[in-house]
Design a protein around this motif. Structure first.
Motif, PDB file in Angstrom:
ATOM      1  N   LEU A  84      80.591  28.669   3.167  1.00  0.00           N
ATOM      2  CA  LEU A  84      79.809  28.243   4.330  1.00  0.00           C
ATOM      3  C   LEU A  84      78.564  27.463   3.886  1.00  0.00           C
ATOM      4  O   LEU A  84      78.160  26.489   4.524  1.00  0.00           O
ATOM      5  N   GLY A  85      77.988  27.872   2.762  1.00  0.00           N
ATOM      6  CA  GLY A  85      76.818  27.179   2.217  1.00  0.00           C
ATOM      7  C   GLY A  85      77.112  25.716   1.904  1.00  0.00           C
ATOM      8  O   GLY A  85      76.275  24.837   2.123  1.00  0.00           O
ATOM      9  N   GLN A  86      78.320  25.442   1.406  1.00  0.00           N
ATOM     10  CA  GLN A  86      78.712  24.053   1.120  1.00  0.00           C
ATOM     11  C   GLN A  86      78.881  23.250   2.413  1.00  0.00           C
ATOM     12  O   GLN A  86      78.505  22.080   2.484  1.00  0.00           O
ATOM     13  N   ILE A  87      79.436  23.881   3.438  1.00  0.00           N
ATOM     14  CA  ILE A  87      79.566  23.220   4.747  1.00  0.00           C
ATOM     15  C   ILE A  87      78.171  22.866   5.254  1.00  0.00           C
ATOM     16  O   ILE A  87      77.924  21.750   5.710  1.00  0.00           O
ATOM     17  N   ASN A  88      77.237  23.830   5.143  1.00  0.00           N
ATOM     18  CA  ASN A  88      75.863  23.610   5.615  1.00  0.00           C
ATOM     19  C   ASN A  88      75.129  22.545   4.818  1.00  0.00           C
ATOM     20  O   ASN A  88      74.455  21.684   5.385  1.00  0.00           O
ATOM     21  N   SER A  89      75.242  22.588   3.493  1.00  0.00           N
ATOM     22  CA  SER A  89      74.477  21.630   2.686  1.00  0.00           C
ATOM     23  C   SER A  89      74.987  20.204   2.884  1.00  0.00           C
ATOM     24  O   SER A  89      74.252  19.243   2.656  1.00  0.00           O
ATOM     25  N   ASN A  90      76.233  20.056   3.343  1.00  0.00           N
ATOM     26  CA  ASN A  90      76.774  18.731   3.657  1.00  0.00           C
ATOM     27  C   ASN A  90      76.643  18.400   5.148  1.00  0.00           C
ATOM     28  O   ASN A  90      77.132  17.366   5.598  1.00  0.00           O
ATOM     29  N   GLU A  91      75.996  19.306   5.907  1.00  0.00           N
ATOM     30  CA  GLU A  91      75.753  19.129   7.346  1.00  0.00           C
ATOM     31  C   GLU A  91      77.025  18.782   8.111  1.00  0.00           C
ATOM     32  O   GLU A  91      77.044  17.911   8.977  1.00  0.00           O
ATOM     33  N   LEU A  92      78.115  19.503   7.799  1.00  0.00           N
ATOM     34  CA  LEU A  92      79.406  19.229   8.447  1.00  0.00           C
ATOM     35  C   LEU A  92      79.662  20.197   9.590  1.00  0.00           C
ATOM     36  O   LEU A  92      79.125  21.297   9.617  1.00  0.00           O
ATOM     37  N   THR A  93      80.513  19.780  10.524  1.00  0.00           N
ATOM     38  CA  THR A  93      80.965  20.673  11.586  1.00  0.00           C
ATOM     39  C   THR A  93      82.395  20.321  11.961  1.00  0.00           C
ATOM     40  O   THR A  93      82.943  19.320  11.482  1.00  0.00           O
ATOM     41  N   ASP A  94      82.995  21.156  12.807  1.00  0.00           N
ATOM     42  CA  ASP A  94      84.414  21.022  13.154  1.00  0.00           C
ATOM     43  C   ASP A  94      85.246  20.982  11.875  1.00  0.00           C
ATOM     44  O   ASP A  94      86.107  20.124  11.673  1.00  0.00           O
ATOM     45  N   ILE A  95      84.946  21.936  10.991  1.00  0.00           N
ATOM     46  CA  ILE A  95      85.591  21.991   9.682  1.00  0.00           C
ATOM     47  C   ILE A  95      85.879  23.443   9.305  1.00  0.00           C
ATOM     48  O   ILE A  95      85.103  24.349   9.604  1.00  0.00           O
ATOM     49  N   LEU A  96      87.026  23.639   8.669  1.00  0.00           N
ATOM     50  CA  LEU A  96      87.410  24.920   8.073  1.00  0.00           C
ATOM     51  C   LEU A  96      87.642  24.658   6.590  1.00  0.00           C
ATOM     52  O   LEU A  96      88.279  23.664   6.237  1.00  0.00           O
ATOM     53  N   ILE A  97      87.094  25.523   5.744  1.00  0.00           N
ATOM     54  CA  ILE A  97      87.417  25.452   4.314  1.00  0.00           C
ATOM     55  C   ILE A  97      88.065  26.766   3.909  1.00  0.00           C
ATOM     56  O   ILE A  97      87.517  27.843   4.159  1.00  0.00           O
ATOM     57  N   VAL A  98      89.252  26.644   3.342  1.00  0.00           N
ATOM     58  CA  VAL A  98      90.005  27.800   2.847  1.00  0.00           C
ATOM     59  C   VAL A  98      90.060  27.690   1.331  1.00  0.00           C
ATOM     60  O   VAL A  98      90.362  26.611   0.797  1.00  0.00           O
ATOM     61  N   VAL A  99      89.739  28.794   0.627  1.00  0.00           N
ATOM     62  CA  VAL A  99      89.837  28.803  -0.834  1.00  0.00           C
ATOM     63  C   VAL A  99      90.784  29.926  -1.249  1.00  0.00           C
ATOM     64  O   VAL A  99      90.547  31.098  -0.944  1.00  0.00           O
ATOM     65  N   VAL A 100      91.850  29.535  -1.921  1.00  0.00           N
ATOM     66  CA  VAL A 100      92.871  30.475  -2.405  1.00  0.00           C
ATOM     67  C   VAL A 100      92.559  30.783  -3.864  1.00  0.00           C
ATOM     68  O   VAL A 100      92.350  29.868  -4.662  1.00  0.00           O
ATOM     69  N   ARG A 101      92.522  32.083  -4.218  1.00  0.00           N
ATOM     70  CA  ARG A 101      92.218  32.452  -5.605  1.00  0.00           C
ATOM     71  C   ARG A 101      93.392  33.185  -6.254  1.00  0.00           C
ATOM     72  O   ARG A 101      93.894  34.173  -5.722  1.00  0.00           O
TER      73      ARG A 101
END
Length: 198
Positions: A84-101
């Motif tokens: 979420l911090g990366q979404i915020n620092s890039n000032e993005l919206t209407d976005i989902l980021i999924v990270v598979v580990r």
């Protein structure tokens, strides 16, 4: 950035990051609703059923007030929050980021995990095309037909998008214009005789 614009992404993008043999596959996905985000999360959970964790975060709406993050079993705040911090620092919206580990057999510790999820999210964002969109408002007016030319003169000068129009004895028009200009458009239209807001 103007207060009537927002930044979003156009297409799905993928990123990859490896830390001490743990593999992180990240996806940035354009979404408009929480339901749509959930469908994408479920899809990645099914596709990567053998992964140790499928963590995610999303941000919705032009005002960027609707958001959620999920650690999916990782220690609290080590996955969803940095994504979420990366979404915020890039000032993005209407976005989902999924990270598979995929776990590589070596513990990363909370600091290592936080950094790895942050880097994985950043890799997905680096692969997307970002678009700046305007926040628009709609204005619907009514007026008598003889005043059509005066109304159209204002429309031609301010150039709002014409969403719909009906030209009869009583006319109606719905216009769309960016938020910062809607007050001036309304003021100028109401200065024309017989024009009223609907």
């Amino acid at each position: 950035m103007a207060d009537d614009t927002y930044r979003t992404i156009l297409t799905v993008a993928e990123g990859h990051y490896t830390e001490k043999r743990s593999r992180f596959i990240s996806f940035a996905i354009p979404v408009r609703t929480a339901e749509e985000a959930k469908e994408w999360i479920d899809r990645y959970r099914r596709q990567y059923y053998d992964a140790r964790h499928v963590c995610w975060a999303y941000m919705l709406g032009a005002e960027r007030t609707v958001f959620r993050a999920n650690d999916d079993g990782e220690p609290s705040s080590t996955a969803g929050k940095p994504i979420l911090g990366q979404i915020n620092s890039n000032e993005l919206t209407d976005i989902l980021i999924v990270v598979v580990r995929y776990f590589g057999g070596i513990e990363l510790g909370t600091g290592g995990l936080t950094a790895a999820y942050r880097m994985a999210a950043a890799e997905a964002i680096a692969a997307v095309r970002i678009e700046v969109r305007t926040i628009d408002e709609r204005i619907t007016i009514g007026f008598e037909y003889p005043y059509l030319n005066s109304v159209m003169r204002v429309v031609k000068e301010m150039q709002p998008a014409i969403v719909s129009r009906t030209f009869e004895a009583d006319c109606e028009m719905t216009l769309r214009i960016r938020k910062n200009e809607s007050g001036m458009l309304t003021k100028r239209l109401l200065a024309v005789e017989s024009v009223f807001l609907k």
